[in-house]
Write a protein that holds these residues in place. Structure first.
Motif, PDB file in Angstrom:
ATOM      1  N   TRP A 211       0.827  -1.208   0.000  1.00  0.00           N
ATOM      2  CA  TRP A 211       0.000   0.000   0.000  1.00  0.00           C
ATOM      3  C   TRP A 211       0.864   1.260   0.000  1.00  0.00           C
ATOM      4  N   MET A 212       1.919   1.255   0.802  1.00  0.00           N
ATOM      5  CA  MET A 212       2.785   2.432   0.877  1.00  0.00           C
ATOM      6  C   MET A 212       3.590   2.601  -0.402  1.00  0.00           C
ATOM      7  N   ARG A 213       4.132   1.520  -0.929  1.00  0.00           N
ATOM      8  CA  ARG A 213       5.018   1.636  -2.088  1.00  0.00           C
ATOM      9  C   ARG A 213       4.260   1.927  -3.388  1.00  0.00           C
ATOM     10  N   LEU A 214       3.003   1.519  -3.455  1.00  0.00           N
ATOM     11  CA  LEU A 214       2.208   1.828  -4.641  1.00  0.00           C
ATOM     12  C   LEU A 214       1.920   3.320  -4.757  1.00  0.00           C
ATOM     13  N   LYS A 215       2.051   4.049  -3.666  1.00  0.00           N
ATOM     14  CA  LYS A 215       1.817   5.495  -3.680  1.00  0.00           C
ATOM     15  C   LYS A 215       3.009   6.263  -4.246  1.00  0.00           C
ATOM     16  N   LEU A 216       4.143   5.571  -4.462  1.00  0.00           N
ATOM     17  CA  LEU A 216       5.356   6.234  -4.912  1.00  0.00           C
ATOM     18  C   LEU A 216       5.396   6.356  -6.431  1.00  0.00           C
ATOM     19  N   SER A 217       6.163   7.331  -6.900  1.00  0.00           N
ATOM     20  CA  SER A 217       6.427   7.468  -8.335  1.00  0.00           C
ATOM     21  C   SER A 217       7.807   6.890  -8.637  1.00  0.00           C
ATOM     22  N   GLU A 218       8.129   6.753  -9.908  1.00  0.00           N
ATOM     23  CA  GLU A 218       9.420   6.211 -10.299  1.00  0.00           C
ATOM     24  C   GLU A 218      10.545   7.175  -9.943  1.00  0.00           C
ATOM     25  N   SER A 219      11.754   6.646  -9.791  1.00  0.00           N
ATOM     26  CA  SER A 219      12.924   7.469  -9.518  1.00  0.00           C
ATOM     27  C   SER A 219      13.111   8.518 -10.604  1.00  0.00           C
ATOM     28  N   PRO A 220      13.365   9.797 -10.216  1.00  0.00           N
ATOM     29  CA  PRO A 220      13.558  10.832 -11.238  1.00  0.00           C
ATOM     30  C   PRO A 220      14.772  10.574 -12.124  1.00  0.00           C
ATOM     31  N   VAL A 221      15.819   9.972 -11.567  1.00  0.00           N
ATOM     32  CA  VAL A 221      17.005   9.667 -12.382  1.00  0.00           C
ATOM     33  C   VAL A 221      16.661   8.639 -13.447  1.00  0.00           C
ATOM     34  N   PHE A 222      15.918   7.598 -13.069  1.00  0.00           N
ATOM     35  CA  PHE A 222      15.538   6.589 -14.052  1.00  0.00           C
ATOM     36  C   PHE A 222      14.590   7.167 -15.088  1.00  0.00           C
ATOM     37  N   GLN A 223      13.658   8.021 -14.671  1.00  0.00           N
ATOM     38  CA  GLN A 223      12.752   8.645 -15.622  1.00  0.00           C
ATOM     39  C   GLN A 223      13.528   9.442 -16.667  1.00  0.00           C
ATOM     40  N   ALA A 224      14.538  10.191 -16.206  1.00  0.00           N
ATOM     41  CA  ALA A 224      15.327  11.002 -17.138  1.00  0.00           C
ATOM     42  C   ALA A 224      16.109  10.123 -18.101  1.00  0.00           C
ATOM     43  N   MET A 225      16.711   9.037 -17.584  1.00  0.00           N
ATOM     44  CA  MET A 225      17.460   8.135 -18.464  1.00  0.00           C
ATOM     45  C   MET A 225      16.539   7.480 -19.488  1.00  0.00           C
ATOM     46  N   LYS A 226      15.352   7.085 -19.051  1.00  0.00           N
ATOM     47  CA  LYS A 226      14.424   6.410 -19.951  1.00  0.00           C
ATOM     48  C   LYS A 226      13.941   7.346 -21.039  1.00  0.00           C
ATOM     49  N   SER A 227      13.624   8.585 -20.664  1.00  0.00           N
ATOM     50  CA  SER A 227      13.144   9.541 -21.666  1.00  0.00           C
ATOM     51  C   SER A 227      14.249   9.909 -22.654  1.00  0.00           C
ATOM     52  N   ALA A 228      15.504   9.850 -22.193  1.00  0.00           N
ATOM     53  CA  ALA A 228      16.632  10.161 -23.074  1.00  0.00           C
ATOM     54  C   ALA A 228      17.135   8.935 -23.827  1.00  0.00           C
ATOM     55  N   GLY A 229      16.517   7.775 -23.593  1.00  0.00           N
ATOM     56  CA  GLY A 229      16.951   6.545 -24.260  1.00  0.00           C
ATOM     57  C   GLY A 229      18.318   6.081 -23.824  1.00  0.00           C
ATOM     58  N   GLU A 230      18.684   6.303 -22.543  1.00  0.00           N
ATOM     59  CA  GLU A 230      20.034   5.990 -22.063  1.00  0.00           C
ATOM     60  C   GLU A 230      20.074   4.802 -21.113  1.00  0.00           C
ATOM     61  N   THR A 231      18.972   4.046 -20.989  1.00  0.00           N
ATOM     62  CA  THR A 231      19.007   2.862 -20.140  1.00  0.00           C
ATOM     63  C   THR A 231      19.869   1.781 -20.782  1.00  0.00           C
ATOM     64  N   SER A 232      20.406   0.908 -19.953  1.00  0.00           N
ATOM     65  CA  SER A 232      21.317  -0.130 -20.442  1.00  0.00           C
ATOM     66  C   SER A 232      20.540  -1.269 -21.093  1.00  0.00           C
ATOM     67  N   ALA A 233      21.056  -1.801 -22.192  1.00  0.00           N
ATOM     68  CA  ALA A 233      20.425  -2.943 -22.864  1.00  0.00           C
ATOM     69  C   ALA A 233      20.654  -4.227 -22.088  1.00  0.00           C
ATOM     70  N   ASN A 234      21.829  -4.369 -21.455  1.00  0.00           N
ATOM     71  CA  ASN A 234      22.138  -5.561 -20.654  1.00  0.00           C
ATOM     72  C   ASN A 234      22.954  -5.121 -19.447  1.00  0.00           C
ATOM     73  N   PRO A 235      22.278  -4.722 -18.355  1.00  0.00           N
ATOM     74  CA  PRO A 235      22.996  -4.174 -17.191  1.00  0.00           C
ATOM     75  C   PRO A 235      24.013  -5.129 -16.592  1.00  0.00           C
ATOM     76  N   PHE A 236      23.722  -6.442 -16.592  1.00  0.00           N
ATOM     77  CA  PHE A 236      24.652  -7.391 -15.986  1.00  0.00           C
ATOM     78  C   PHE A 236      25.966  -7.426 -16.759  1.00  0.00           C
ATOM     79  N   VAL A 237      25.873  -7.573 -18.072  1.00  0.00           N
ATOM     80  CA  VAL A 237      27.091  -7.621 -18.896  1.00  0.00           C
ATOM     81  C   VAL A 237      27.834  -6.299 -18.804  1.00  0.00           C
TER      82      VAL A 237
END
Length: 551
Positions: A211-237
């Protein structure tokens, strides 16, 4: 405010949003670690239900082996959920982890005992511990990063320190629930079925956390990376191939996770096992003492996190590691003297010597192969220190240099006869209730252990966040953290218990913590960045001072 890797600009969260982020992340962390720690808090009863054995020491070691199995799967959970966290987002990944943890924990409370379904019972419990380990492998990194990426850089250590304090909070909550259940449920009923209630309670905690965590929004850093297309294709590698990351992972594993985890588990789990095991303190009293010390210690993590914003992340860790090497044994010697002073006095005045050919003790054997080994097993289960003497001839026992005649072939009566002989020499095997002044001293020493843990742990979420690039941060920090915490820390109760059982010395298990800490200190001194807190800079693959990226 800009992202820590130089990506698109993002709006700074409001103070209200940050408070909600800290509260929801910390509450979820408390609940999830409660789920994991309730197993260790109820170790003796779980052993009787799922790992029954004629060897009491083996029974407890099997419980700690199950505890270690959960930790052993944490790195796999870190890889799996780190991948999802860097690809799909921080919020929804740790929603999955807390759900998995809650369901697996409740499952332990529903599994029939070994008396009902035989070996299937421990197999199911081990399977549920594996699910818990997978979930925990994704939880810490998600919660720590989520708070760190919302926090202003100059307050990152302070805000993320609540996550570290919440780990202790999970341990404290597990003790509170156990004490409450012991109070409300008669002792015989609690041993028979009441111990299952704390496990089933995790379903209610899961509902609150979701209930508490569903009230949260996504991390602003991740939102910015996603909108800029800068997320990793394979984070583990990419975590293994990113320039300089192998060195950072090595430092994070041995110099950060290794250091913090062995003193944490020594302070709380080894301390709990030490007091109610070899020191024979009353169980309810021991749990109350650990509760008080844990509650006090939670504030230390927040103080250290805030201090690290001023002096940097390295200094508290180095100070804590050095202090641990100096103080670890004296603290436990002090707790032993305060909790059961008669035991130490009896050991000095009436030392126990066991002699005989092939005189060794295998803690993992259900029955020792030699008569001498059976004597050592009896002494270990009684918590009595011993030395092994002449390795020749038939098995024999001496107490205060006086030979003791025992029917070594009588498995049923030998231990009782041994206990009577020891009591005649001054040993007291009754449950101990030390005087109030001694209890205050024990709490104070446990708080010192809590401070040592806080120094090595309070700033870690901020440090690990700053060590790695944002696009692979979830994976890069989670993998070394959970390898270190999972193997170096998670196996500590098992390894230390084995050392104690093998040597007959209640303090010998501390050497495991001391050695890991000594090596970790060297790595931390060499590899953790010094000076003021520093953000990771994607442009040069290194860190830049926080002031350069502060609003």
């Amino acid at each position: 405010m800009s992202t820590s890797d130089g990506s698109a600009a993002i709006a700074s969260p409001s103070d209200k949003e940050i408070r909600l982020v800290i509260a929801a992340s910390s509450a979820g962390t408390i609940f999830e670690w409660y789920d994991f720690f309730i197993y260790g808090t109820l170790a003796a009863l779980i052993g009787a239900a799922f790992f029954p054995s004629g060897n009491e020491t083996l029974q407890l070691l099997l419980v700690w082996a199950g505890f270690a199995v959960g930790f052993g799967f944490r790195p796999l959970g870190a890889i799996l959920f780190g991948f999802l966290g860097d690809r799909l987002g921080r919020k929804y990944t740790f929603l999955v982890t807390v759900t998995l943890m809650g369901i697996a924990t409740a499952g332990v409370g529903l599994v029939p005992g070994a008396a009902s379904i035989g070996i299937v019972a421990p197999i199911i419990v081990i399977g549920l511990r594996i699910l818990q380990g997978l979930a925990l492998g994704g939880e810490y990194g998600g919660a720590a990063i989520y708070v760190a990426e919302h926090a202003p850089p100059e307050k990152r250590g302070f805000y993320t320190s609540f996550i570290q304090a919440s780990v202790v909070g999970g341990f404290v909550l597990s003790i509170i629930v156990v004490i409450a259940c012991r109070t409300l449920i008669p002792a015989d009923d609690f041993a028979a079925w009441g111990w299952r209630v704390p496990f089933l309670l995790s379903l209610a905690l899961l509902a609150i956390s979701l209930w508490m965590r569903l009230k949260l929004s996504e991390s602003p850093v991740f939102q910015a990376m996603k909108s800029a297309g800068e997320t990793s294709a394979n984070p583990f590698v990419e975590s293994l191939t990113y320039p300089g990351n192998k060195r950072r992972i090595f430092v994070a594993l041995f110099g950060v996770a290794g250091v913090l985890t062995v003193i944490w588990y020594t302070a709380f789990f080894y301390g709990l096992s030490f007091l109610r095991g070899p020191m024979r303190m009353n169980e309810e009293l021991t749990e109350t003492i650990m509760l008080i010390a844990g509650l006090i210690s939670m504030s230390f993590y927040i103080l250290v996190g805030r201090w690290s914003d001023q002096v940097g992340r390295k200094k508290p860790i180095i100070i804590g590691a050095i202090a641990t090497l100096v103080l670890l044994f004296p603290i436990f010697w002090g707790m032993g003297a305060l909790s059961n002073p008669g035991l130490a006095q009896s050991a000095r005045q009436a030392p126990v010597v066991v002699s005989g050919s092939d005189c060794h003790y295998d803690p993992f054997a259900s029955k020792q192969q030699t008569q001498c080994g059976r004597l050592l097993a009896d002494l270990t289960s009684l918590g009595v220190s011993y030395t092994v003497g002449d390795p020749y001839g038939d098995a024999r026992l001496m107490i205060a240099r006086d030979p003791v005649a025992l029917d070594l072939a009588d498995d049923a009566g030998r231990k009782a006869a041994l206990q009577s002989a020891l009591e005649a020499k001054g040993y007291d095997f009754a449950k101990q209730t030390p005087p109030l002044l001694n209890l205050v001293g024990i709490v104070a020493l446990l708080c010192v252990l809590g401070m040592l843990s806080a120094l090595t742990y309070g700033s870690v979420a901020a440090l690990l966040t700053e060590m790695f690039p944002a696009r692979i941060r979830y994976s890069s920090m989670s993998i070394p953290y959970h390898i270190g915490a999972g193997y170096l820390g998670g196996f500590l109760p098992l390894i230390s218990g084995y050392i104690v059982a093998s040597t007959g010395n209640a303090y010998s298990g501390l050497w495991y913590c001391w050695v890991v800490m000594a090596f970790g200190l060297i790595v931390a001194w060499w590899g953790i960045p010094g000076g003021p807190p520093r953000d990771f800079d994607e442009r040069d693959g290194d860190a830049t001072p926080v002031s350069a990226t502060s609003p």
